[in-house]
Design a protein around this motif. Structure first.
Motif, short mmCIF file in Angstrom:
data_model
loop_
_atom_site.label_atom_id
_atom_site.label_comp_id
_atom_site.label_asym_id
_atom_site.label_seq_id
_atom_site.Cartn_x
_atom_site.Cartn_y
_atom_site.Cartn_z
N LYS A 478 0.83 -1.21 0.00
CA LYS A 478 0.00 0.00 0.00
C LYS A 478 0.86 1.25 0.00
CE LYS A 478 -3.31 -2.36 2.66
NZ LYS A 478 -2.23 -3.24 3.10
N PHE A 481 -0.73 4.47 -1.27
CA PHE A 481 -1.68 5.03 -0.31
C PHE A 481 -0.95 5.69 0.83
CE2 PHE A 481 -5.16 5.60 2.39
CZ PHE A 481 -4.84 5.10 3.62
N THR A 787 -7.42 12.16 -1.68
CA THR A 787 -6.38 12.47 -2.65
C THR A 787 -6.86 13.25 -3.86
OG1 THR A 787 -6.80 10.27 -3.50
CG2 THR A 787 -4.88 10.53 -2.07
N ALA A 791 -7.58 11.62 -8.70
CA ALA A 791 -6.95 10.46 -8.08
C ALA A 791 -8.00 9.45 -7.64
CB ALA A 791 -6.12 10.90 -6.88
N GLN A 794 -9.07 7.59 -10.59
CA GLN A 794 -7.95 6.72 -10.98
C GLN A 794 -7.95 5.48 -10.08
OE1 GLN A 794 -4.42 8.96 -10.91
NE2 GLN A 794 -3.89 8.41 -13.00
N GLU A 795 -8.16 5.71 -8.79
CA GLU A 795 -8.15 4.60 -7.85
C GLU A 795 -9.32 3.65 -8.11
OE1 GLU A 795 -7.82 5.85 -3.77
OE2 GLU A 795 -7.79 3.78 -3.06
N PRO A 799 -8.28 -0.32 -9.49
CA PRO A 799 -8.40 -0.52 -8.04
C PRO A 799 -7.38 -1.48 -7.44
CG PRO A 799 -10.11 -1.72 -9.21
CD PRO A 799 -9.32 -1.00 -10.25
N THR A 800 -7.05 -1.22 -6.19
CA THR A 800 -6.23 -2.17 -5.42
C THR A 800 -7.16 -3.33 -5.04
OG1 THR A 800 -6.87 -1.02 -3.43
CG2 THR A 800 -4.76 -0.38 -4.41
N LEU A 937 -13.34 7.72 -1.29
CA LEU A 937 -13.95 7.17 -2.51
C LEU A 937 -15.46 7.14 -2.45
CD1 LEU A 937 -11.75 3.94 -2.91
CD2 LEU A 937 -11.33 6.17 -3.90
#
Ligand code: FAD
Length: 1036
Positions: A478, A481, A787, A791, A794-795, A799-800, A937
Motif C-alpha cells: 500500500k 496510499f 487524494t 486520483a 484513478q483509484e 483498483p487495489t 472514494l
C-alpha cells in the motif's frame, strides 16, 4: 526530627519496594519480609495454580499462589503510566516495543529498580509474616521460613504492602452454585486457554480480566457465555465472535450442568469461571478491634493509609485502585509514610483523622457507592493530587492527559486491539506535537526548516501507525496510499493537531466519573459496556452503575431525534422518485389514451427515467463533493421540480420526454446523495436503520403514486394524468424548507478542513461526547487519505484488491437489486395483472395499491430489524424469498392464466415479491453501498453503484413489455427467477456483515481477503440473536 526507626515492610511487590526505597532515603532501618523467593509480587508470573477443587478457597492451609497473572497478559496502562517519578517503563527498553508491554517487562522494571536503589539488600525472601501484634510503642512481627520455622522480632513501625489480588472473591450467591457438580475456577487460577478447549464456559464478571480471559478462551472453547451482574442486559452475540454471548445475571445453576440466565436463556455448561474479583486479606494482623477488613473496607484508615489509632506506626500502602497512575500513587503513599515516620510531615489529630474517614464513608453512602468500593478512587480522583501536594511532588499533566485520552478511547473504542493500536497512534501524535513545540520555542527559523524538512519524516511515523491501524493485516502493498497519506498529512497537519490538542484537554477534564448512560442507552448504542472504573479495576468485580446520569439520557434522546429528523428530510427526494415510478404505472394508461402514444414510446417514456437518472447519479458524486451534501440535495429538488412542471403541461410526447429527462436527472442526483448524507451523519449503531430511510421513502412515494392513480383515475383522461404528475411537485417544497434546517455532513466538512463545524454537528448527532470526538478522529484519519477527484477516479478505475472487493460488493448488489426485475413488478403491475386476467381499470389500480402497501409495510419491518439481525441474514431472506415468488409468478402466468385462482395467486406473488424485496435487498443495497467505501472514494463509488443500478433498472423497464411479447410474460419471469437465484449466491460469496461496525472499521474489513469472508455472521447465528444491542468490552 524523629530518630531512625526500625521498620518492617510486609511484601516485596511494587508497593513494598517503593516503601522500602523511601524509608531508606529517610535513613530508617528497613526489613522487607517477602514470603516468596523473588520480588515482584503480582508481576511475578507463576504458571502453577492452586487447586480447582477448593474453588471457594476455604482451606487456610492450602498452598497459596500469590500472583493472578495469566500468561498472555499485557498491561492495561501504557508505558508512561507504568513507572515512578524517576524510574519508568517509558525510559526502559527490554525488547518489547509495544506501548502496552507484556507482564515480563514490568517485572524486569521492578527488579532493576530494587537493585538500583539497593532495596534487594534489605529483603528477607521466603519469610512469610504470620502475625503482627502491637506491643509497647511498637509491633511484634512473627514470621516463618521453611528452614528456621517461626521467629519474632519487635519493630518500631510496620508498613503493610501485601497486595490484594490473591484472595478470590467468588460468586457464591448464585442460586444452586453449591450443588453444581461440574468444574468451577476463579480467574486467580487462570493461566492459558488450552484447558477450556471445546468446552462450554460461563464467565461471571465484567471487569478487565473477565473480558480479557473470555476473549482468549473463545479462541478454543466451543462456547463462551459472559454473565454480568448489571441489570437490563439482554442476550447478545458479541461482535467479531461466533461463539461468545453476553447474558444478564445467572438465575440459577443446576447439578446437571444447566445454567439459566435472567434473560431467559438456558445452556448446558462444562465450566463456571468466576472473574469476580479479590478480597483484602490480612490474616497476620492481630489488631482486629483497631483495623479490620469488612466487606472489602479496610478501616478505619485515614486517606487509605493510616489507622488513626495506631498512626503513624502502622500504615498500609497499595490499597487504593481505579487510578490511571497506580504506580505513581503507590509512590506518593510510600513517600508520605516515610516522611511522616521521620517527623517531617505531621498528621492531624486522631479525632480529625477519624472524622475525615467517616466523612468519606458518609459521602459514599450519599452517592450510593457500595461499601465494597471504599478504596476505589473512581469517585475520588483528587486524592492523588492531595497526596502529591503533601509530599511536594506533582503528577505531570502529560500523564493525566494520557490517562484522559486512554480513558476516552477505552470507553468509546469497541475493539480491544484497535483500542490499543489507536492509542499507540495518539501517543505518537503527542510526541510529534512535543517535538514540534520544543523546536518552535527554541527558534522560529529552525522551526520553519523543521516543518519543511523533517515534517514529512515525522508524519511518516504517524501515518505508518495509522496506516497499520486502518489497513490491519492487509497483505497487499500500500505504498502509494501511504505516500498519499503522508503528503496529505502535511497539508492538514496543523489543523488536525489543533483539534487533537483541544480534544486532549477536554478529555482530561473528564477524569472523574464518566458514565456511558443507562443500560438501555448502552445497548442501543451498540457499545461495549465500559464503566469508568473498569480500566484499572483489577478487582474484576461486576461494578453496578451507581450513578444514574439523567443528563446523558436526555442528550441521547435529543441526538436520536435530531438524526431521525435529518434522515427524514434528506430522504424526501426519494419520495419524488417513488412517486414518479408509482404514478407513471397508472398514468401511462391515460397518457396513452390522451396523447395516443405507441407501446415503444410507452416503454421509452417509462424506462428513460432510469437511464437518464444515471447522468444525475454520475454528476452527483462530484457535485456533492464540491458544494456539499445538503446543497446537492436542494439542487436535485429544483431540477426535478422543473421537469415535473414541464411534464404536467406537456402538449405532446416530445415535451413529455423533455420533462421526464429533467426529472430523471434530478432524481438520479437526489437518490445518490441522500444515502451518502445519511450514512455520514448517523451514529454507527443506527446507521443501518437511518440509511434505509431513502428506500422507505421511495416506497412511500410509490404507494402515494398508486393512490394518486386510483384517486384521480375517475377524471377525464385529458386532465387526470396531468394532475397525477403535478402532485409530485409537492414534496420538493418540503425539501427546500428542509435544506435550511439540516446540518451539513460532518465528513464533508472535514474534507473541507472545517473541523470545528464538523465537531459541532457530531456533538449533536452522537449521544456521547467522547463518541463524537472518537468519530471525529476517525474521520480525520480517513480524510487524511483524501487524494482529490482525479486520483479518486484513478483509484476506482485501477483498483487495489481491497477497493476491487468493495466495488464488486457495492456495484454487484446495486445491479442485482434491479436486474431481478423489481421495476417490472412496480411499473408494470397493471400490465402483469391484466395478463393474468384482471381487466377492470379500477380493480387493476386497487390491486396496484395493494402492491404498494405490501412494499411499504415490509420496508418498515426491515428498518426495525436491520441493525439488530444484520445486513446479511436479511439479504438471504430477501433474495431467497424473491426467487420463490418470481418462480411462482412464472408458473402461474404459464399455467393458470385468465383464471380467478390464477389472478389471486398472481396478486399474492407480486405482493410477496415486493415484500421480500423491501425486507432486504431493497433497503440494504443503499445501506451497504454507502457503508463499504472509504471516505475518499465514497461519493464517487456510490455514484458508480447507482449507475449500475439505474442501467439495470432501465434495461428492465425499457424491455419488459417487448421481451414479454417475444417470449411471453411467464418466460420473462423465468429469466428473473434465474437471475434472482444468482443473487443468493452473490450474497453468500461477496457480501460481508457490516452491522455495528464504524464506517472506518468496515473500510479495514475489506483490506484483508480473509477477514472479508470470515467476518460474517452465519445465517444460523441469527436464530440466537435477539433485539438487543448490548455489547461488552473486551479490553485489557
Ligand atoms: C491480572 C492483573 C492485571 C493487572 N494489570 C495492571 C496494569 O496493567 N497496570 C497496573 O498499574 N497495575 C495492574 N495490576 C495491579 C497490580 O496489582 C498493581 O499495579 C501492583 O502491582 C500491586 O502491587 P502491591 O505491591 O501492592 O501488591 P503485590 O504485587 O501483590 O505484592 C504483594 C507482595 O506481598 C507478598 N506477601 C503477601 N503476604 C505476605 C506475608 N504474609 N508475608 C510476606 N510477604 C507477603 C507477596 O508475596 C507479594 O510479593 C494488575 C493486577 C492484576 C491482578
Amino acid at each position: 526530627m524523629t530518630d531512625s526507626l526500625n521498620v518492617a515492610v510486609i511484601g516485596a511487590g511494587t508497593s513494598g519496594l517503593l516503601t522500602a526505597r523511601e524509608l531508606i532515603r529517610e535513613h530508617h532501618r528497613v526489613t522487607v519480609f517477602e514470603k516468596s523467593n523473588k520480588l515482584g509480587g503480582t508481576w511475578l508470573y507463576e504458571p502453577r495454580v492452586e487447586s480447582d477443587d477448593d474453588v471457594l478457597h476455604l482451606d487456610p492451609n492450602r498452598s497459596v499462589v500469590h500472583s493472578s497473572l495469566y500468561s498472555s497478559l499485557r498491561t492495561n496502562l501504557p508505558r508512561p503510566l507504568m513507572g515512578f517519578s524517576d524510574y519508568s517503563l517509558d525510559d526502559k527498553s527490554y525488547g518489547d516495543p509495544r506501548t502496552f508491554p507484556g507482564h515480563e517487562e514490568v517485572l524486569k522494571l521492578l527488579q532493576d529498580f530494587a537493585n538500583e536503589f539497593r532495596v534487594t539488600e534489605v529483603i528477607r525472601f521466603n519469610s512469610e509474616v504470620v502475625r503482627v501484634d502491637s506491643s509497647d510503642g511498637g509491633f511484634v512481627v512473627e514470621w516463618k521460613t521453611m528452614e528456621v520455622g517461626s521467629t519474632e522480632e519487635v519493630f518500631d513501625a510496620v508498613v503493610v504492602c501485601n497486595g490484594h489480588h490473591t484472595e478470590p472473591q467468588v460468586a457464591d450467591d448464585v442460586p444452586g452454585i453449591e450443588e453444581w457438580s461440574r468444574k468451577q475456577v476463579h480467574s486467580h487460577n487462570y493461566r492459558i486457554p488450552e484447558p477450556y478447549r471445546d468446552q462450554v464456559v460461563v464467565v461471571i464478571g465484567n471487569g478487565p480480566s473477565a473480558l480479557d480471559i473470555s476473549q482468549e478462551i473463545a479462541t478454543v472453547a466451543k462456547e463462551v457465555h459472559l454473565s454480568s451482574r448489571s441489570t437490563n442486559v439482554k442476550v447478545t452475540m458479541l461482535d467479531g465472535y461466533k461463539n461468545m454471548w453476553q447474558h444478564s445475571k445467572i438465575n440459577r445453576v443446576y447439578d446437571d450442568g444447566r445454567v439459566v440466565f435472567q434473560d431467559g436463556y438456558s445452556i448446558e455448561a462444562n465450566v463456571i469461571l468466576h472473574c469476580t474479583g479479590y478480597k483484602f486479606h490480612f490474616p497476620f494482623l492481630k489488631m482486629n478491634n483497631i483495623v479490620r477488613a469488612d466487606d472489602n473496607r479496610v478501616g478505619p484508615l485515614y486517606k487509605h493509609v493510616f489507622p488513626p489509632l495506631l498512626a503513624p506506626r502502622l500504615a498500609f500502602v497499595g490499597l487504593t485502585y481505579n487510578q490511571g497512575v497506580l504506580f505513581r500513587m503507590f509512590e506518593l503513599q510510600s513517600k508520605w509514610v516515610a516522611l511522616v515516620l521521620s517527623g517531617k510531615l505531621l498528621l492531624p489529630s486522631e479525632d480529625e483523622m477519624l472524622a475525615d474517614v467517616y466523612k468519606h464513608y458518609q459521602e459514599m453512602e450519599e452517592n450510593g457507592i457500595p461499601k465494597w468500593h471504599t478504596h476505589s478512587l473512581a469517585f475520588k480522583s483528587e486524592y492523588v493530587d492531595w497526596l502529591a501536594a503533601q509530599v511536594g511532588l506533582e503528577i505531570e499533566d502529560r500523564l493525566k492527559e494520557i490517562f484522559g485520552k486512554l480513558f476516552a478511547y477505552y470507553v468509546s473504542h469497541p475493539n480491544p486491539n484497535g483500542f490499543r493500536d489507536l492509542f499507540q497512534m495518539l501517543l505518537m501524535e503527542k510526541e510529534l506535537e512535543l517535538e514540534k513545540e520544543s523546536v518552535r520555542k527554541r527558534n522560529p527559523i529552525p522551526y520553519a526548516v523543521w516543518l519543511a524538512g523533517n515534517g514529512i519524516g515525522i508524519n511518516s511515523k504517524v501515518c505508518l501507525v495509522r496506516w497499520k491501524w486502518n489497513w490491519n493485516a492487509c497483505k497487499i502493498p500500500k505504498l502509494p496510499f501511504f505516500f498519499a497519506t503522508v503528503c496529505n498529512q502535511t497539508q492538514i497537519r496543523s489543523k488536525w493537531e489543533d483539534h487533537l490538542n483541544e480534544f486532549l484537554f477536554r478529555t482530561v477534564g473528564n477524569m472523574g466519573v464518566q458514565e456511558t448512560g443507562d443500560d438501555e442507552t448502552k445497548g442501543a448504542k451498540n457499545k461495549f459496556r465500559r464503566l469508568d472504573s473498569e480500566l484499572t479495576d483489577y478487582g474484576d468485580d461486576d461494578l453496578e452503575v451507581v450513578q444514574y446520569n439523567h443528563t446523558q439520557q436526555e442528550k441521547s434522546k435529543k441526538a436520536r431525534k435530531y438524526v431521525f429528523a435529518c434522515a427524514v428530510f434528506a430522504s424526501l427526494n426519494n419520495v419524488l422518485l417513488g412517486y414518479d415510478v408509482g404514478v407513471m404505472s397508472g398514468a401511462i394508461i391515460f397518457i396513452q389514451e390522451d396523447l395516443k402514444i405507441t407501446e415503444l414510446q410507452e416503454e421509452i417514456l417509462i424506462g428513460s427515467l432510469s437511464v437518464i437518472s444515471i447522468l444525475g447519479s454520475l454528476a452527483g458524486g462530484r457535485i456533492s463533493d464540491a458544494v456539499g451534501r445538503k446543497w446537492s440535495m436542494g439542487l436535485a429538488a429544483i431540477i426535478f421540480q422543473i421537469g415535473a412542471a414541464i411534464m404536467t403541461f406537456a402538449p405532446t410526447f416530445q415535451f413529455l420526454m423533455v420533462g421526464r429527462l429533467l426529472a430523471g436527472v434530478g432524481i438520479g442526483f437526489g437518490v445518490m446523495i441522500a444515502p451518502v448524507y445519511i450514512a455520514e451523519i448517523s451514529p454507527t449503531i443506527s446507521r443501518g436503520s437511518f440509511t434505509s430511510f431513502p428506500e422507505i421513502f421511495i416506497n412511500l412515494g410509490i404507494l402515494l403514486g398508486y393512490v394518486s392513480n386510483y384517486v384521480f383515475s375517475g377524471l377525464s383522461s385529458h386532465i387526470n394524468w396531468r394532475i397525477m404528475l403535478a402532485v409530485g411537485i409537492l414534496p420538493s417544497i418540503f425539501i427546500a424548507f428542509a435544506i435550511f434546517i439540516i446540518p451539513e455532513s460532518p465528513r464533508w466538512l472535514v474534507m473541507q478542513n472545517r473541523v470545528d463545524e464538523a465537531r459541532s454537528v457530531l456533538l449533536k448527532t452522537n449521544e456521547i461526547d467522547s463518541e463524537a470526538e472518537e468519530r471525529l478522529s476517525e474521520i480525520l484519519v480517513s480524510a487524511g487519505a483524501n487524494t482529490g477527484d482525479t486520483a479518486v477516479w484513478q483509484e476506482l478505475l485501477t483498483p487495489t484488491p481491497p477497493v476491487r472487493r468493495m466495488l464488486l460488493t457495492g456495484i454487484g448488489i446495486q445491479c442485482f437489486q434491479q436486474i431481478t426485475g423489481i421495476d417490472a413488478t412496480v411499473y408494470y403491475s397493471p400490465a402483469i395483472l391484466k395478463t393474468a386476467g384482471l381487466q377492470d381499470k379500477s380493480n387493476l389500480l386497487a390491486a396496484t395499491v395493494a402492491v404498494g402497501i405490501s412494499k411499504t409495510a415490509f420496508i418498515m419491518v426491515a428498518i426495525l430489524v436491520i441493525d439488530k439481525v444484520g445486513r446479511k441474514p436479511l439479504l438471504f431472506v430477501s433474495t431467497i424469498g424473491m426467487t420463490f415468488c418470481l418462480c411462482g409468478l412464472a408458473i402461474c402466468l404459464a399455467l393458470f392464466n385468465k383464471t380467478a385462482i390464477g389472478v389471486g395467486f398472481v396478486i399474492l406473488l407480486v405482493c410477496g415479491n415486493v415484500a421480500f424485496f423491501s425486507i432486504g435487498i431493497g433497503p440494504i443495497c443503499g445501506v451497504l453501498t454507502s457503508e463499504i467505501f472509504p471516505l475518499r472514494l465514497r461519493a464517487q463509488a456510490f455514484s458508480l453503484g447507482a449507475v449500475g443500478n439505474r442501467v439495470c433498472s432501465g434495461i428492465v423497464a425499457m424491455s419488459f413489455l417487448s421481451v414479454s411479447h417475444a417470449i411471453s410474460m411467464a418466460g420473462t419471469f423465468t429469466i428473473f427467477t434465474m437471475i434472482s437465484g444468482l443473487s443468493v449466491i452473490f450474497v453468500y460469496m461477496f457480501v460481508p456483515e457490516t452491522k455495528g461496525k464504524s464506517l472506518e472499521q468496515i473500510e479495514s474489513l475489506f483490506g484483508n481477503e480473509h477477514n472479508w469472508v470470515e467476518d460474517e455472521i452465519e445465517l444460523s447465528d441469527t436464530q440466537r440473536l435477539v433485539p438487543n444491542q448490548e455489547k461488552l468490552a473486551f479490553i485489557q
